[in-house]
Design a protein around this motif. Structure first.
Motif, PDB file in Angstrom:
ATOM      1  N   VAL A 196       0.941  -1.129   0.198  1.00  0.00           N
ATOM      2  CA  VAL A 196       0.073  -0.011   0.066  1.00  0.00           C
ATOM      3  C   VAL A 196       0.995   1.374  -0.026  1.00  0.00           C
ATOM      4  CG1 VAL A 196      -1.846   1.197   1.352  1.00  0.00           C
ATOM      5  CG2 VAL A 196      -2.047  -1.113   0.993  1.00  0.00           C
ATOM      6  N   ARG A 197       2.129   1.337   0.837  1.00  0.00           N
ATOM      7  CA  ARG A 197       2.773   2.430   0.958  1.00  0.00           C
ATOM      8  C   ARG A 197       3.470   2.740  -0.416  1.00  0.00           C
ATOM      9  NH1 ARG A 197       2.605   6.520   3.991  1.00  0.00           N
ATOM     10  NH2 ARG A 197       2.732   5.106   5.856  1.00  0.00           N
ATOM     11  N   GLU A 198       3.956   1.563  -0.998  1.00  0.00           N
ATOM     12  CA  GLU A 198       4.644   1.798  -2.382  1.00  0.00           C
ATOM     13  C   GLU A 198       3.642   2.144  -3.331  1.00  0.00           C
ATOM     14  OE1 GLU A 198       5.815  -2.412  -2.996  1.00  0.00           O
ATOM     15  OE2 GLU A 198       7.857  -2.058  -2.110  1.00  0.00           O
ATOM     16  N   ALA A 199       2.412   1.688  -3.272  1.00  0.00           N
ATOM     17  CA  ALA A 199       1.362   2.347  -4.427  1.00  0.00           C
ATOM     18  C   ALA A 199       1.130   3.611  -4.011  1.00  0.00           C
ATOM     19  CB  ALA A 199       0.193   1.436  -4.436  1.00  0.00           C
ATOM     20  N   LEU A 200       0.851   4.241  -3.021  1.00  0.00           N
ATOM     21  CA  LEU A 200       0.916   5.662  -2.624  1.00  0.00           C
ATOM     22  C   LEU A 200       2.164   6.525  -3.072  1.00  0.00           C
ATOM     23  CD1 LEU A 200      -1.258   5.004   0.780  1.00  0.00           C
ATOM     24  CD2 LEU A 200      -2.212   5.665  -1.513  1.00  0.00           C
ATOM     25  N   HIS A 201       3.018   5.873  -2.671  1.00  0.00           N
ATOM     26  CA  HIS A 201       4.465   6.735  -2.967  1.00  0.00           C
ATOM     27  C   HIS A 201       4.400   6.862  -4.604  1.00  0.00           C
ATOM     28  CE1 HIS A 201       8.241   8.241  -2.465  1.00  0.00           C
ATOM     29  NE2 HIS A 201       8.963   7.401  -3.156  1.00  0.00           N
ATOM     30  N   ALA A 202       4.128   5.697  -5.349  1.00  0.00           N
ATOM     31  CA  ALA A 202       4.068   5.850  -6.663  1.00  0.00           C
ATOM     32  C   ALA A 202       2.946   6.996  -7.243  1.00  0.00           C
ATOM     33  CB  ALA A 202       3.877   4.532  -7.204  1.00  0.00           C
ATOM     34  N   ARG A 203       2.254   7.083  -6.592  1.00  0.00           N
ATOM     35  CA  ARG A 203       1.015   7.941  -7.033  1.00  0.00           C
ATOM     36  C   ARG A 203       1.176   9.422  -6.410  1.00  0.00           C
ATOM     37  NH1 ARG A 203      -3.366   5.437  -9.133  1.00  0.00           N
ATOM     38  NH2 ARG A 203      -4.521   7.387  -9.692  1.00  0.00           N
ATOM     39  N   GLY A 204       2.238   9.606  -5.582  1.00  0.00           N
ATOM     40  CA  GLY A 204       2.531  11.137  -5.126  1.00  0.00           C
ATOM     41  C   GLY A 204       1.668  11.256  -3.989  1.00  0.00           C
ATOM     42  N   LEU A 205       1.143  10.203  -3.301  1.00  0.00           N
ATOM     43  CA  LEU A 205       0.181  10.352  -2.272  1.00  0.00           C
ATOM     44  C   LEU A 205       0.818  10.006  -0.833  1.00  0.00           C
ATOM     45  CD1 LEU A 205      -3.224   8.981  -3.535  1.00  0.00           C
ATOM     46  CD2 LEU A 205      -2.922  11.307  -2.683  1.00  0.00           C
ATOM     47  N   SER A 206       2.359  10.095  -0.729  1.00  0.00           N
ATOM     48  CA  SER A 206       3.052   9.433   0.139  1.00  0.00           C
ATOM     49  C   SER A 206       4.476  10.077   0.060  1.00  0.00           C
ATOM     50  CB  SER A 206       3.252   7.952   0.844  1.00  0.00           C
ATOM     51  OG  SER A 206       3.986   7.642   1.673  1.00  0.00           O
ATOM     52  N   ARG A 207       5.040  10.603   0.942  1.00  0.00           N
ATOM     53  CA  ARG A 207       6.477  11.137   0.786  1.00  0.00           C
ATOM     54  C   ARG A 207       7.284  10.008   0.848  1.00  0.00           C
ATOM     55  NH1 ARG A 207       6.370  16.317   4.733  1.00  0.00           N
ATOM     56  NH2 ARG A 207       4.971  15.071   5.742  1.00  0.00           N
ATOM     57  N   SER A 208       6.971   9.211   1.954  1.00  0.00           N
ATOM     58  CA  SER A 208       7.884   8.272   2.240  1.00  0.00           C
ATOM     59  C   SER A 208       7.816   6.900   1.196  1.00  0.00           C
ATOM     60  CB  SER A 208       7.731   7.787   3.754  1.00  0.00           C
ATOM     61  OG  SER A 208       8.616   6.562   4.067  1.00  0.00           O
TER      62      SER A 208
END
Length: 407
Positions: free
Chosen positions: A112-124
């Motif tokens: 989930v974190r990786e998917a959000l990071h890839a879409r610019g929804l997580s800085r980490s």
């Protein structure tokens, strides 16, 4: 006809049974341990629901139990642990339910974190970490410090470490090496700011924010939830911003229908995800939602189980009831719970204070560093979440679990 629940959260069975009845169905709980629901079962009428004892870790045993349920119309689940098996079984039986692959994604916090990071929804970003000393280099190179280490499939705040320096990082990695994790260890960046959870309901891509819950955790490096309050009063425009943000997060995470309990940090730059749970909030979250919003929110769960758009998505909800705060009361050391001092004092406190026992005298408590050490919860109400939290905290400090050494 019957709606079956494959296990459930410890609290909420009464509300679920009432909600099922309102749709013309009967609730049937499949469980491997009735003791988890002792408080609810002790306070409900004997005929409020059916309870089937079955090894819920055995898929074949669960299939046989479901085959014996009269006129099975839907299958629900409100836990993280059984969310994937429940989704698989619903699909197998041709019952309405979530996409099993989407549920698998949500059970993997690193993905989930990786998917959000890839879409610019997580800085980490997220990085897989080998437990033990050899994992430190990967954390320092890719995430840096401070960092959070966690089990990718963990529940109830278990196996989560906040590491602010290298000494704490090595200590956490050593502890992780000695644990049996449900998933795999990974690291992500530490988020600075207060912790909240967005309580949401979705249907085919439309997400409604039911409210925001404040959350307090322990100051120890190992995270333990201590208190919560609902609904948080947000400045003008901020609620709408959080609702839009959480809708985007759930879309990327593949959550298209049902409740979600989305924990986030409100940083100086806006909300940042902690984790997504595709269920109603645990502890007393469901109860305070019902009381504050003035409706049995579990009816939405039954609507979803029957494959129809939840009526709760379109119901007016603002300003119906008081705010609530609750505090988890922990044992101060492992041992055998003998009872509690101070329960008789709760009636003197403001806020119509209520006690919800999680454990019973005679139980052994092996762990007190996470939610397994919670012995009960104190609930209080007030005009605002802030005042309700203050009332709950003032009453909870009077309740002291009595612990004896294990023989």
């Amino acid at each position: 006809m019957t709606i079956a629940a494959l296990e459930s959260l410890s609290f909420g069975l009464g509300r679920m049974a009432e909600a099922a009845a309102s749709t013309g169905h009967r609730l049937c709980l499949l469980t491997g341990d009735r003791a988890v629901y002792r408080h609810e079962l002790a306070t409900l009428p004997a005929d409020a629901l059916d309870v089937v004892d079955v090894d819920t870790d055995d898929p074949e045993a669960v299939r046989r139990a479901l085959a014996a349920v009269p006129a099975l119309a839907g299958l629900i689940n409100t836990t993280d642990t059984w969310s994937v098996p429940a989704a698989d079984l619903a699909a197998e039986l041709g019952l309405p339910g979530p996409d099993p692959e989407a549920v698998r994604l949500l059970r993997d916090k690193r993905r989930v974190r990786e998917a959000l990071h890839a879409r610019g929804l997580s800085r980490s970003a997220a990085v897989a970490v080998v437990p033990g000393p050899e994992g430190a280099d990967a954390v320092l190179r890719t995430v840096g410090l401070p960092a959070v280490l966690k089990d990718s499939a963990g529940t109830s705040s278990r196996d989560v470490w906040i590491t602010h320096d290298e000494e704490a990082l090595h200590r956490a990695l050593a502890e992780a090496a000695g644990r049996t994790l449900k998933g795999a260890l990974f690291a992500e960046g530490f988020l600075a700011g207060p912790l909240y959870s967005a309580e949401t309901l979705s249907w085919e891509g439309t997400t409604r924010l039911l409210g925001v819950l404040s959350r307090q955790t322990s100051r120890a490096a190992v995270v333990r939830e201590e208190a919560a309050a609902f609904p948080v009063a947000l400045p003008d425009g901020e609620r709408e911003g959080i609702e839009a943000w959480v809708g985007r997060v759930l879309e990327v995470a593949g959550h298209r229908r049902g409740f979600a309990h989305v924990e986030f940090i409100l940083t100086a730059d806006g909300p940042e995800l902690v984790e997504v749970n595709r269920r109603i909030g645990g502890a007393l979250v469901g109860e305070v939602l019902c009381r504050t919003l003035g409706t049995n929110v579990y009816t939405a769960m039954m609507d979803e189980a029957l494959g129809r758009r939840p009526r709760l998505l379109d119901s007016p909800l603002e300003g119906r009831g008081p705010a609530y705060g609750f505090v988890l009361v922990y044992a101060d050391r492992p041992g055998v719970l003998k009872g509690w001092h101070g329960l008789d004092e709760l009636a003197a406190f403001p806020g119509s204070v209520e006690w919800y026992p999680v454990r019973v005298p005679g139980e052994s408590l092996a762990q007190v560093g996470d939610q397994r050490g919670c012995t009960g919860m104190v609930l209080a109400r007030a005009a605002t979440a802030e005042l309700a939290q203050h009332r709950a905290w003032s009453a909870a400090v009077r309740v002291r679990p009595v612990i004896a050494d294990t023989a």
